[in-house]
Write an enzyme that holds these catalytic residues in place. Structure first.
Site, PDB file in Angstrom:
ATOM      1  CG  ASP B  90      -2.061   0.959   1.066  1.00 45.94           C
ATOM      2  OD1 ASP B  90      -2.145   1.624   0.023  1.00 45.94           O
ATOM      3  OD2 ASP B  90      -2.880   1.065   2.003  1.00 45.94           O
ATOM      4  CB  CYS B 329      -9.441 -26.703  12.843  1.00 43.63           C
ATOM      5  SG  CYS B 329     -10.116 -25.034  13.120  1.00 43.63           S
TER       6      CYS B 329
END
Lengths: 393, 393
Positions: B90, B329
């Site tokens: 950016d 997970c």
């Protein structure tokens, strides 16, 4: 399930293999410390990648938070923290005596106030044994009374005698739990999906006695009179005593310890301490130094410790340690690592912790190789000549 | 070197392939944000493991610390942060307007006080372009003037007009740097071991205009009149405007944007925002939400966000998200993750960040698949029915 084989010796240094329920551990071995069921900033995959075989967790911390019942409900400690290799739990003795402002010691045990929520709690030899049984590590430690490094002989004897009496109570309770099987910690066996039956757990005694050589000698004899332990820990060192006093204890103990049992020096240590202790016949170590120092920006290198925050590293493209094979050293420059610390980025804490743990594991591997080749003393001299720079100690 | 191919469309949703110097990016694509040259708490290996292909870094932050010269000395941004896949930087416009208390905007550029050390600094279209050239990302962004979400039309027009004039200056400076080759950032080519010649960098414009649809329409037309850009960013959204206003802008822009160029919606977002934007033809996204929320204990799940600190997770053996394939997970229980947060352990920050980034990458992959199968609208309805629980929005 609990075997220890000496593979080689060179002077007092030993290279061995310790077989525990969750796997074999080559010694000398450095155990990373997972105080609260996690080695700070590192994942189980990280720890496997750096070659950790045996981790330590703290019963005291896990008892206070989240509680051993919660750990047991989540499948005991191995499954809880997702570590499938051997685990050892400390008994909580050291924490009670080092962390808590309030505590009251009696023959029964210790009353203290939790450092987390201020609640009044107590630990006893029986409770410490039950907690560790619920956690289900491969090795549990007896509950001990630790005194500061400068304790006089009367104080040290008092604590050593109490630790001896507590050891008998720990051993009795541990045997009861083993006999009663899985029900012993208050949960029906069907209640939880345990991956690691705790009846495979062994209990190790902790020798106290401060820096008083007669107490240490007497302590070893009395511990050995109490049973045929599968291992034995030397406690109450690295608690503020002079380095020479620590080495004198190790030298006094070395010929008096059973050669066929692993010797675990608790809370040690820094690289130079590991070398000095292996030189004096020690097999196992644990210490928070690699992770704590790593989080402070201090990295072990073969040329001594390095502070990555120093301005000299700003644009340095070299790795932390050119001899190291860890993810940190093969991937990142000193300049980038310094940036992470200066910019307060979490990745820096992890990368230096990872390297420091790998450094101690590689150091243990190097000591094993030097022992096997028969030239430990010469190796140690050369290692020290490089590591201990003039003016750094 | 800069190609974008539309592989499939379904309603306004697009599935494409963006080819950049460091590799191909399948779209829709979520870019994790590495503000200071590191995606907070995650390593490059973590990011590769969760399937990240394109990362964003901030020129403003890297300019302030460690400085683009230091990054260039360390081999430019790819080598500095050890990321071998595509990178976008950016321009610093957004940071100057959002982070700094003191700033003075003139036609020349922006003067501001560094948030790190209080030093007086300035950025201009030319400097922002030079900084990004030195960093050497695949995609550089034009320097823009961002106004708050509620800005009136006169304010928004003023900023849009300035951004348009600045875009011409950025493009001019970028072209000069491209022509002058490697010397342009003030270092001799031989000074540094650059892994990524910056002459392969492309520059994308940023469309401003606030929530004013006429300004947005005019802005697109004028940007396209200025050049044949390889991509185009929609800035000045997700800065406090109502959600409906954001969607209205996207709907207005969709038919007016060149179909064969990737559309990058800056600073978005949350899962529901990504779905709504892809539905309106957007291809690329970046947002700190997955890592910031992860560090706060908030995890994305297909059933909406979950706060892992909640007591209900104390002894829950289930994973965060049973449908997820990330390390977090497949390895850890909710009970353990809650323990890490309650005990303030660093590993928790990393594990939830990792899962949240994986969640958005899988969400982008699911949207790509739904587009390819031609049923995006139905997929989106079903996804929302599950994700947006009554009472959570």
């Amino acid at each position: 399930m609990f075997e220890f084989t000496i593979d080689a010796t060179s002077e007092a240094a030993r290279a061995g293999t310790l077989v525990l329920p969750h796997g074999a551990v080559a010694t000398p071995c450095f155990m990373p410390v997972g105080t609260q069921g996690t080695v700070r900033a590192l994942s189980p995959n990280d720890l496997r990648a750096v070659g950790a075989t045996l981790l330590l967790a703290n019963s005291y911390h896990l008892h206070v938070r989240p509680g051993e019942d919660t750990v047991a409900q989540l499948g005991r400690l191995h499954r809880f923290m997702a570590w499938d290799r051997p685990l050892l739990t400390d008994s909580g003795g050291f924490q009670v005596f080092s962390l808590e402002r309030f505590r009251r010691v009696s023959e029964q045990g210790v009353e203290f106030q939790s450092h987390v929520d201020g609640s009044r709690r107590s630990l006893s030899p029986e409770r410490a044994t039950e907690i560790q049984w619920a956690l289900g590590a491969d090795v549990a430690m007896a509950f001990d009374h630790v005194v500061p490094g400068g304790a006089d002989e009367a104080t040290a004897r008092d604590a050593m005698e109490r630790t001896m009496r507590w050891l008998e109570r720990c051993a009795k309770r541990h045997e009861e739990l083993r006999r009663s099987g899985d029900q012993a910690d208050g949960h029906a066996a069907s209640d939880r999906p345990s991956a690691c039956p705790p009846d495979r757990q062994t209990l190790w005694p902790i020798l106290q006695g401060g820096t008083h050589l007669d107490l240490r000698t007497e302590g070893v004899r009395r511990i050995l009179d109490l049973g045929d332990w599968t291992g034995l820990a030397i406690g109450g060192l690295s608690v503020g005593e002079p380095k020479a006093a620590q080495l004198a204890v190790l030298e006094t103990l070395e010929p008096r310890l059973p050669p066929a049992r692993p010797r675990y020096l608790m809370g040690v240590g820094f690289p130079e301490d590991l070398v000095a202790a292996v030189e004096r016949g020690v097999d196992l170590f644990d210490c928070v130094a690699p992770t704590r120092n790593g989080r402070n920006g201090s990295a072990f290198t073969p040329d001594g410790p390095l502070n990555i925050r120093n301005a000299e590293h700003r644009a340095d493209p070299r790795p932390l340690d050119a001899t190291c094979d860890c993810e940190t050293c093969v991937t990142f420059s000193r300049g980038y690592l310094r940036h992470l610390f200066v910019a307060d980025e979490l990745l820096g804490l992890r990368l230096l912790s990872l390297h420091n743990v790998r450094f101690l594991i590689r150091l243990a591997q190097a000591m094993r190789a030097a022992t096997a080749s028969g030239g430990f003393a010469r190796w140690a001299d050369e290692w020290r000549r490089r590591y201990i720079q003039p003016g750094t100690t």
